[in-house]
Design a protein around this motif. Structure first.
Motif, PDB file in Angstrom:
ATOM      1  N   SER A 213       0.821  -1.209   0.000  1.00  0.00           N
ATOM      2  CA  SER A 213       0.000   0.000   0.000  1.00  0.00           C
ATOM      3  C   SER A 213       0.852   1.254   0.000  1.00  0.00           C
ATOM      4  O   SER A 213       1.660   1.474   0.924  1.00  0.00           O
ATOM      5  CB  SER A 213      -0.914  -0.001   1.230  1.00  0.00           C
ATOM      6  OG  SER A 213      -1.501   1.267   1.440  1.00  0.00           O
ATOM      7  N   PHE A 214       0.649   2.111  -0.989  1.00  0.00           N
ATOM      8  CA  PHE A 214       1.305   3.414  -1.008  1.00  0.00           C
ATOM      9  C   PHE A 214       0.821   4.268   0.157  1.00  0.00           C
ATOM     10  O   PHE A 214       1.604   4.988   0.790  1.00  0.00           O
ATOM     11  CB  PHE A 214       1.000   4.113  -2.347  1.00  0.00           C
ATOM     12  CG  PHE A 214       1.555   5.506  -2.455  1.00  0.00           C
ATOM     13  CD1 PHE A 214       2.917   5.717  -2.570  1.00  0.00           C
ATOM     14  CD2 PHE A 214       0.721   6.615  -2.448  1.00  0.00           C
ATOM     15  CE1 PHE A 214       3.440   6.995  -2.678  1.00  0.00           C
ATOM     16  CE2 PHE A 214       1.223   7.901  -2.556  1.00  0.00           C
ATOM     17  CZ  PHE A 214       2.590   8.094  -2.672  1.00  0.00           C
ATOM     18  N   THR A 215      -0.449   4.176   0.481  1.00  0.00           N
ATOM     19  CA  THR A 215      -0.990   4.920   1.622  1.00  0.00           C
ATOM     20  C   THR A 215      -0.282   4.536   2.902  1.00  0.00           C
ATOM     21  O   THR A 215       0.115   5.396   3.710  1.00  0.00           O
ATOM     22  CB  THR A 215      -2.498   4.663   1.756  1.00  0.00           C
ATOM     23  OG1 THR A 215      -3.162   5.153   0.596  1.00  0.00           O
ATOM     24  CG2 THR A 215      -3.066   5.341   2.994  1.00  0.00           C
ATOM     25  N   SER A 216      -0.101   3.241   3.111  1.00  0.00           N
ATOM     26  CA  SER A 216       0.591   2.783   4.316  1.00  0.00           C
ATOM     27  C   SER A 216       2.030   3.273   4.332  1.00  0.00           C
ATOM     28  O   SER A 216       2.568   3.631   5.385  1.00  0.00           O
ATOM     29  CB  SER A 216       0.549   1.255   4.401  1.00  0.00           C
ATOM     30  OG  SER A 216       1.181   0.785   5.560  1.00  0.00           O
ATOM     31  N   ALA A 217       2.663   3.292   3.164  1.00  0.00           N
ATOM     32  CA  ALA A 217       4.036   3.791   3.082  1.00  0.00           C
ATOM     33  C   ALA A 217       4.109   5.262   3.481  1.00  0.00           C
ATOM     34  O   ALA A 217       4.996   5.678   4.234  1.00  0.00           O
ATOM     35  CB  ALA A 217       4.580   3.590   1.673  1.00  0.00           C
ATOM     36  N   VAL A 218       3.172   6.067   2.996  1.00  0.00           N
ATOM     37  CA  VAL A 218       3.163   7.491   3.334  1.00  0.00           C
ATOM     38  C   VAL A 218       2.935   7.695   4.827  1.00  0.00           C
ATOM     39  O   VAL A 218       3.510   8.602   5.443  1.00  0.00           O
ATOM     40  CB  VAL A 218       2.069   8.214   2.510  1.00  0.00           C
ATOM     41  CG1 VAL A 218       1.850   9.631   3.019  1.00  0.00           C
ATOM     42  CG2 VAL A 218       2.462   8.240   1.036  1.00  0.00           C
ATOM     43  N   LEU A 219       2.129   6.828   5.438  1.00  0.00           N
ATOM     44  CA  LEU A 219       1.830   6.951   6.863  1.00  0.00           C
ATOM     45  C   LEU A 219       3.014   6.589   7.746  1.00  0.00           C
ATOM     46  O   LEU A 219       2.934   6.740   8.972  1.00  0.00           O
ATOM     47  CB  LEU A 219       0.638   6.065   7.225  1.00  0.00           C
ATOM     48  CG  LEU A 219      -0.731   6.588   6.805  1.00  0.00           C
ATOM     49  CD1 LEU A 219      -1.808   5.575   7.145  1.00  0.00           C
ATOM     50  CD2 LEU A 219      -1.042   7.917   7.462  1.00  0.00           C
ATOM     51  N   ARG A 220       4.101   6.107   7.154  1.00  0.00           N
ATOM     52  CA  ARG A 220       5.288   5.845   7.958  1.00  0.00           C
ATOM     53  C   ARG A 220       5.747   7.093   8.719  1.00  0.00           C
ATOM     54  O   ARG A 220       6.220   7.015   9.842  1.00  0.00           O
ATOM     55  CB  ARG A 220       6.443   5.362   7.078  1.00  0.00           C
ATOM     56  CG  ARG A 220       6.408   3.891   6.745  1.00  0.00           C
ATOM     57  CD  ARG A 220       7.602   3.477   5.917  1.00  0.00           C
ATOM     58  NE  ARG A 220       7.598   2.038   5.708  1.00  0.00           N
ATOM     59  CZ  ARG A 220       8.148   1.166   6.536  1.00  0.00           C
ATOM     60  NH1 ARG A 220       8.771   1.595   7.613  1.00  0.00           N
ATOM     61  NH2 ARG A 220       8.097  -0.121   6.291  1.00  0.00           N
ATOM     62  N   CYS A 221       5.631   8.240   8.106  1.00  0.00           N
ATOM     63  CA  CYS A 221       6.114   9.463   8.743  1.00  0.00           C
ATOM     64  C   CYS A 221       5.219   9.802   9.925  1.00  0.00           C
ATOM     65  O   CYS A 221       4.015  10.024   9.762  1.00  0.00           O
ATOM     66  CB  CYS A 221       6.119  10.628   7.756  1.00  0.00           C
ATOM     67  SG  CYS A 221       6.695  12.167   8.511  1.00  0.00           S
ATOM     68  N   VAL A 222       5.824   9.824  11.112  1.00  0.00           N
ATOM     69  CA  VAL A 222       5.074  10.168  12.318  1.00  0.00           C
ATOM     70  C   VAL A 222       5.509  11.516  12.872  1.00  0.00           C
ATOM     71  O   VAL A 222       5.135  11.879  13.982  1.00  0.00           O
ATOM     72  CB  VAL A 222       5.218   9.064  13.391  1.00  0.00           C
ATOM     73  CG1 VAL A 222       4.574   7.777  12.922  1.00  0.00           C
ATOM     74  CG2 VAL A 222       6.682   8.839  13.756  1.00  0.00           C
ATOM     75  N   GLY A 223       6.313  12.253  12.116  1.00  0.00           N
ATOM     76  CA  GLY A 223       6.643  13.614  12.516  1.00  0.00           C
ATOM     77  C   GLY A 223       7.777  13.750  13.504  1.00  0.00           C
ATOM     78  O   GLY A 223       7.920  14.803  14.136  1.00  0.00           O
ATOM     79  N   VAL A 224       8.613  12.722  13.646  1.00  0.00           N
ATOM     80  CA  VAL A 224       9.727  12.808  14.589  1.00  0.00           C
ATOM     81  C   VAL A 224      10.627  13.991  14.260  1.00  0.00           C
ATOM     82  O   VAL A 224      11.173  14.641  15.153  1.00  0.00           O
ATOM     83  CB  VAL A 224      10.528  11.488  14.587  1.00  0.00           C
ATOM     84  CG1 VAL A 224      11.769  11.609  15.458  1.00  0.00           C
ATOM     85  CG2 VAL A 224       9.659  10.341  15.057  1.00  0.00           C
ATOM     86  N   GLY A 225      10.804  14.278  12.981  1.00  0.00           N
ATOM     87  CA  GLY A 225      11.564  15.461  12.582  1.00  0.00           C
ATOM     88  C   GLY A 225      13.061  15.277  12.529  1.00  0.00           C
ATOM     89  O   GLY A 225      13.804  16.262  12.446  1.00  0.00           O
ATOM     90  N   ALA A 226      13.554  14.028  12.564  1.00  0.00           N
ATOM     91  CA  ALA A 226      14.999  13.812  12.487  1.00  0.00           C
ATOM     92  C   ALA A 226      15.565  14.287  11.152  1.00  0.00           C
ATOM     93  O   ALA A 226      16.773  14.511  11.030  1.00  0.00           O
ATOM     94  CB  ALA A 226      15.318  12.325  12.678  1.00  0.00           C
ATOM     95  N   CYS A 227      14.712  14.475  10.157  1.00  0.00           N
ATOM     96  CA  CYS A 227      15.134  14.963   8.846  1.00  0.00           C
ATOM     97  C   CYS A 227      15.422  16.460   8.850  1.00  0.00           C
ATOM     98  O   CYS A 227      15.894  17.001   7.840  1.00  0.00           O
ATOM     99  CB  CYS A 227      14.044  14.659   7.817  1.00  0.00           C
ATOM    100  SG  CYS A 227      12.382  15.127   8.365  1.00  0.00           S
ATOM    101  N   ARG A 228      15.183  17.132   9.958  1.00  0.00           N
ATOM    102  CA  ARG A 228      15.344  18.588  10.025  1.00  0.00           C
ATOM    103  C   ARG A 228      16.653  19.009  10.655  1.00  0.00           C
ATOM    104  O   ARG A 228      16.792  20.133  11.140  1.00  0.00           O
ATOM    105  CB  ARG A 228      14.170  19.206  10.798  1.00  0.00           C
ATOM    106  CG  ARG A 228      12.875  19.242   9.998  1.00  0.00           C
ATOM    107  CD  ARG A 228      11.731  19.749  10.866  1.00  0.00           C
ATOM    108  NE  ARG A 228      12.060  20.955  11.578  1.00  0.00           N
ATOM    109  CZ  ARG A 228      11.835  22.198  11.131  1.00  0.00           C
ATOM    110  NH1 ARG A 228      11.270  22.380   9.947  1.00  0.00           N
ATOM    111  NH2 ARG A 228      12.164  23.255  11.860  1.00  0.00           N
ATOM    112  N   ARG A 229      17.650  18.136  10.629  1.00  0.00           N
ATOM    113  CA  ARG A 229      18.965  18.538  11.131  1.00  0.00           C
ATOM    114  C   ARG A 229      19.535  19.661  10.276  1.00  0.00           C
ATOM    115  O   ARG A 229      19.367  19.677   9.060  1.00  0.00           O
ATOM    116  CB  ARG A 229      19.920  17.348  11.126  1.00  0.00           C
ATOM    117  CG  ARG A 229      19.646  16.348  12.232  1.00  0.00           C
ATOM    118  CD  ARG A 229      20.622  15.216  12.172  1.00  0.00           C
ATOM    119  NE  ARG A 229      20.560  14.518  10.895  1.00  0.00           N
ATOM    120  CZ  ARG A 229      20.798  13.229  10.755  1.00  0.00           C
ATOM    121  NH1 ARG A 229      21.114  12.498  11.788  1.00  0.00           N
ATOM    122  NH2 ARG A 229      20.731  12.657   9.579  1.00  0.00           N
TER     123      ARG A 229
END
Length: 995
Positions: A564-580
């Motif tokens: 499921s592409f939808t399930s893949a998109v829902l992986r992001c839970v907003g932890v924000g580690a990508c904002r270094r």
């Protein structure tokens, strides 16, 4: 209506036209004022279960501009939300308001007073960045949340953040001296402790400042005894407003009152912080237990047995370790744990290593354990301590997608009780899990302070699941209060717990909270619906019973997400580690590090893809895969795959981007670069018909410029030279016996397009090294390709055909289980990762993925045991290709270099910025070079001329050549080919392609 325009109705500003608000903001605020679908979608949620689409987003260029934005909003009577890193787990950082994002520009360390151990900061400064600047003074800010690489001080103040080191240094509220604030009514002032005399002076005056203080004094006098009676005396009471800060014994401290108020009372413009000395030495003691409840039961004895206050007393359970093992995450960390099924991690800090070790051994003596016991691990190695803590800090992310469980959610993720009652609380909490059929979620957290972290598999996409979610929270709130605890021990209330505060404090104090809110914000315009007069816990859910995402047929199979592409998109839970803010410590997200724009973070892009699913009536993206907003956000995604490994929940934005491009351009004309760069393998083969003519055309000044414009290539880029002889052509001229697929010494050397047509000298070097190691090498003939360039440009149908043709050509070798060796990391990553996801049902693709190895893997794991690499005895700096970092790893390379006598420094430089076709495409050059200039290119420039520059990736070598003329990066195969050769020099002027 133009996409992204905000209507009067959408702004819901009584009697005020939305267009006038936007016009005034743009006229009076120096910064970005955005009402487009991209910005509003990217800021529609935080790290919580909640979602509210903002009215507009303002990114001020200065603190004064942020204050001016607040003034404009006041004049138009619209709500405001101050936002830091946007990682709040209680819904504090999402609202139908004008969002002021302080992180892009308002992140200065304004001043430092080393003698007083204080500093003044702007609200958008990231904690790690602050501490890096304070290191020169031997100082640091004490509290350290797990999000320290990307959380901001403004957000920490808003949520009263704690982290593991609060065990020694206290919560944020304990480390704030003064705050400069701005209220919705227009007051701008510094707030801090107020003596009785000063309070009398202020209240005798006129104006909003005096009126506010008169009201606060009345509130204190009215509710003082209730505050003393109902506020739990525990280390981690974060719920509710800090009315206790107004008590006479607390010094009527207005700054501490405002800490933890979640932007509902005032906006923080500057903060004066107390600092603590950095500790030169630390040691980590890890104690194993039979289960997490036994670990909790031991906490009082651990605290009593510590001769000095430890830096942290953290816990993790076997469930968390099992999840990491299943995900292949933090394996080094968990392998270093001692025996047990739950662990307490006690860290000591002191001036010397001997002092630290003495504290740890004293604790062991008090517990009747010894350093050599199987359930004990003691280390003073900072690197090992960091690895151990990395596993604990990753808990929130890795438990979001726990194997054999439904997706887990926050909502009851940080309750706190007195540490002496922690074991009994966990027993009762587990019984509550069982009553609601929630299984056994992982339990971990800051056990030294009685704070418990967990994520729970609520079924928030169903009406029954939402009802159970509400009932569980009500029952859990009553439970924690019965233990003398707090609803929140770290993450605050927001919407997740605001409605439950009456169960903890009683109706009288909740009334006091409302009165406090009215003193600061009588119109309820500052982050409304959070803490005071809160939304219901089951309102504004990111999913919810009404969530109906649009299903899409996709090119990738998403085997790890149930197809499921939808399930893949829902992986992001907003932890924000990508904002270094820098590449140190990983690869993701290079474009965010350059632009500091939310939609250029992995999280921001995932949010827009979520909006694209159109699960809500107010979705900001209404045109699905045709969306220009989503396309623009993904345009600066380098497809580096750094997020696949660095994101705690394994978001793979490179794959999602390829999927989007495939759907976006279906039956449409594509950008020119998709035909030039995307079909590069075909053009490279056609160039063989007249190689000198093709090469001359690519580099003739006028002709090349015209060609680049037509091909969509950045004019600043120099096209690579095609080799006079390809690797396959050279191979065909060799006098060699035919390779036998059944011979275990046989390996197939993969002739990727870049090695074959541009850098065949790398392939020839690899042949020499492999043969010297005892392998029989075979280089297949014919037009073979992994399909990478078609994948990265979203031409997935072509990529699948190319892959099937390749698999058919390799079938005899696949059936024999022959090892296939790749030299280009990105192509190797395709066979190991992308191909199985594109063709999930193809058994030959799966078999090939299991036998496709890097050169280092082949030499370290499969070469004869008596083979040793030639000794170089040279120093080198190493740029790891981002796809290698994300998919294959670099441990075998490190080991091979060690055996070869290469003193290697692996650069902590992130992605090189070229990233395949990205850096060549028109419009990307500036971002591409800015990525490289963060760490890679300065490191190459500073390297000694005799130091080797190693880079296995064609993109990395090309970027280094473009950015540092005169320095040449080489492949590891070249370094191992023949030590002492002149062409190993990083300043060699000879062109290896002419060999």
């Amino acid at each position: 209506m133009p996409e992204g325009r905000v209507t009067d109705l959408e702004l819901a500003a009584p009697g005020v036209a939305g267009d006038r608000l936007v016009a005034d903001l743009r006229a009076r605020v120096d910064g970005d004022v955005r009402v487009d679908a991209t910005a509003r979608g990217a800021y529609s949620t935080d790290g919580s279960n909640y979602r509210q689409v903002p009215l507009a987003v303002v990114v001020p260029r200065s603190v004064d501009d942020g204050a001016e934005a607040l003034a404009v909003c006041r004049e138009h009577d619209v709500p405001v939300l101050s936002r830091g890193g946007g990682t709040s787990l209680g819904g504090q950082a999402t609202n139908a308001a004008v969002v002021i994002d302080w992180t892009a520009h308002c992140h200065r360390l304004v001043s430092v007073d080393p003698q007083a151990r204080t500093c003044v900061v702007e609200p958008g400064i990231v904690l790690d960045d602050l501490n890096a600047q304070l290191a020169a003074y031997g100082l640091q800010f004490g509290p350290r949340p797990a999000t320290h690489s990307h959380c901001t001080l403004g957000g920490m103040i808003g949520n009263n953040s704690c982290g593991s080191t609060a065990q020694r240094y206290g919560k944020t509220v304990d480390n704030v001296r003064r705050l400069e604030i701005a209220t919705y009514g227009g007051l701008r002032c510094w707030a801090g402790p107020t003596s009785d005399d000063e309070l009398d002076r202020i209240t005798a005056g006129a104006g909003e400042h005096a009126q506010l203080h008169r009201g606060l004094r009345h509130l204190r006098d009215t509710y003082a005894e209730r505050v003393r009676d109902r506020y739990p005396a525990i280390p981690r009471r974060v719920s509710g407003y800090n009315l206790d800060a107004l008590l006479p014994e607390q010094g009527f401290d207005l700054a501490r009152l405002l800490v933890g108020s979640e932007g509902t009372l005032a906006t923080v413009l500057h903060a004066e912080l107390d600092l603590v000395p950095t500790l030169p030495c630390t040691s980590m003691l890890v104690l194993g237990f039979d289960d997490i409840i036994a670990a909790a039961d031991a906490v009082p004895a651990v605290l009593d047995g510590c001769p000095d206050t430890p830096l942290q007393v953290e816990a993790l359970d076997h469930r968390l370790v099992e999840i990491m093992e299943h995900l292949g995450s933090h394996l080094d960390s968990i392998r270093s744990l001692p025996e047990g099924r739950a662990w307490l991690m006690v860290e000591f800090g002191a001036g010397t290593a001997d002092e630290c070790d003495a504290h740890a051994r004293a604790l062991l003596d008090a517990l009747g354990r010894g350093p050599d016991d199987g359930d004990v691990a003691l280390t003073d190695d900072p690197a090992r301590e960091a690895r151990m803590m990395a596993a604990r800090e990753a808990g929130l992310g890795v438990t979001a997608r726990a194997p054999l469980m439904h997706d887990t959610w926050e909502g009851w993720e940080d309750s706190a009780v007195p540490p002496q009652r922690l074991g009994d609380y966990l027993r009762a909490l587990r019984a509550l899990f069982a009553e609601f059929g929630l299984g056994q979620p992982s339990l971990y957290g800051h056990f030294g302070h009685g704070c418990v972290h967990t994520r729970i598999p609520f079924r928030l996409e169903r009406a029954g699941g939402v009802a159970d979610f509400r009932r569980f929270l009500e029952r859990a709130a009553d439970l924690v209060v019965s233990f003398g605890g707090s609803l929140s021990g770290e993450h605050g209330d927001g919407q997740a717990r605001g409605e439950l505060l009456e169960r903890m404090f009683g109706p009288g104090l909740v009334t006091a909270f409302g009165e406090l809110k009215a003193l600061f914000d009588p119109g309820n315009r500052m982050n409304p619906g959070k803490v005071a007069a809160p939304y219901r816990v089951d309102e504004n859910l990111r999913l919810g019973a009404g969530w109906r995402p649009t299903p899409y047929a996709t090119g990738f199979g998403y085997p790890d997400d149930g197809g499921s592409f939808t399930s893949a998109v829902l992986r992001c839970v907003g932890v924000g580690a990508c904002r270094r803010s820098s590449p140190q410590g990983g690869v993701m997200c290079p474009s965010y590090q350059v632009t500091r724009a939310e939609e250029h973070s992995t999280r921001g892009r995932a949010r827009l893809l979520f909006e694209m699913l159109q699960g809500h009536a107010d979705s900001t993206v209404t045109d699905g895969f045709r969306s220009g907003a989503v396309h623009d956000a993904l345009d600066l995604c380098l497809a580096c795959k750094g997020c696949k490994s660095d994101c705690p929940v394994g978001v793979d934005m490179a794959t999602y981007k390829a999927e989007f491009l495939s759907q976006h351009y279906r039956h449409r004309v594509r950008p020119a670069a998709h035909y030039s760069m995307g079909w590069l393998p075909v053009w490279a083969r056609l160039a063989r018909l007249a190689p000198r003519v093709a090469d001359a055309a690519l580099h003739a000044p006028v002709l090349a410029g015209i060609g680049k414009r037509l091909a969509g290539i950045a004019p600043e880029r120099v096209a690579p030279h095609f080799a006079g002889q390809t690797l396959q052509e050279w191979w065909a001229t060799r006098d060699r016996p035919a390779a036998d697929p059944d011979d275990p010494r046989t390996v197939v050397l993969w002739p990727d397009t870049f090695t074959n047509h541009v850098d065949p000298h790398v392939g020839r070097a690899a042949v020499e090294v492999l043969e010297a190691a005892g392998f029989t090498v075979h280089v297949p003939a014919g037009p073979l390709c992994c399909g990478l360039t078609w994948i990265s440009t979203g031409q997935l149908g072509v990529a699948k055909r190319v892959l099937r043709r390749t698999v058919a050509a390799l079938r005899p070798w696949i059936e024999a289980g022959t090892l296939v060796v790749g030299l280009e990391p990105s192509c190797t990553a395709v066979f190991r990762s992308d191909a199985p996801e594109l063709l999930p049902g193809d058994t030959d693709v799966a078999r090939l993925a299991g036998r496709f190895a890097t050169l280092a893997e082949a030499l370290v794991a499969h070469a004869p045991h008596d083979w040793t690499p030639p000794r170089l005895d040279r120093s080198a700096i190493v740029q790891t290709h981002c796809h290698q970092h994300a998919v294959t790893g670099s441990e075998p390379d490190t080991e091979l270099m060690r055996r070869a006598g290469i003193d290697a420094e692996r650069l902590d430089s992130g992605c090189c910025g070229l990233a395949g076709n990205f850096g060549f495409e028109a419009g990307h050059y500036a971002v591409s070079m800015a990525c490289a200039e963060q760490a890679l290119l300065p490191a190459v420039r500073d390297a000694d001329p005799e130091t080797l520059v190693l880079a296995d990736g064609f993109s990395c070598r090309t970027q280094i050549a473009h950015g540092v003329p005169g320095r040449r990066a080489i492949h590891l195969a070249e370094a191992l080919r023949a030590p002492g050769r002149a062409d190993l020099s990083s300043t060699a002027t000879t062109d290896p392609t002419k060999e």
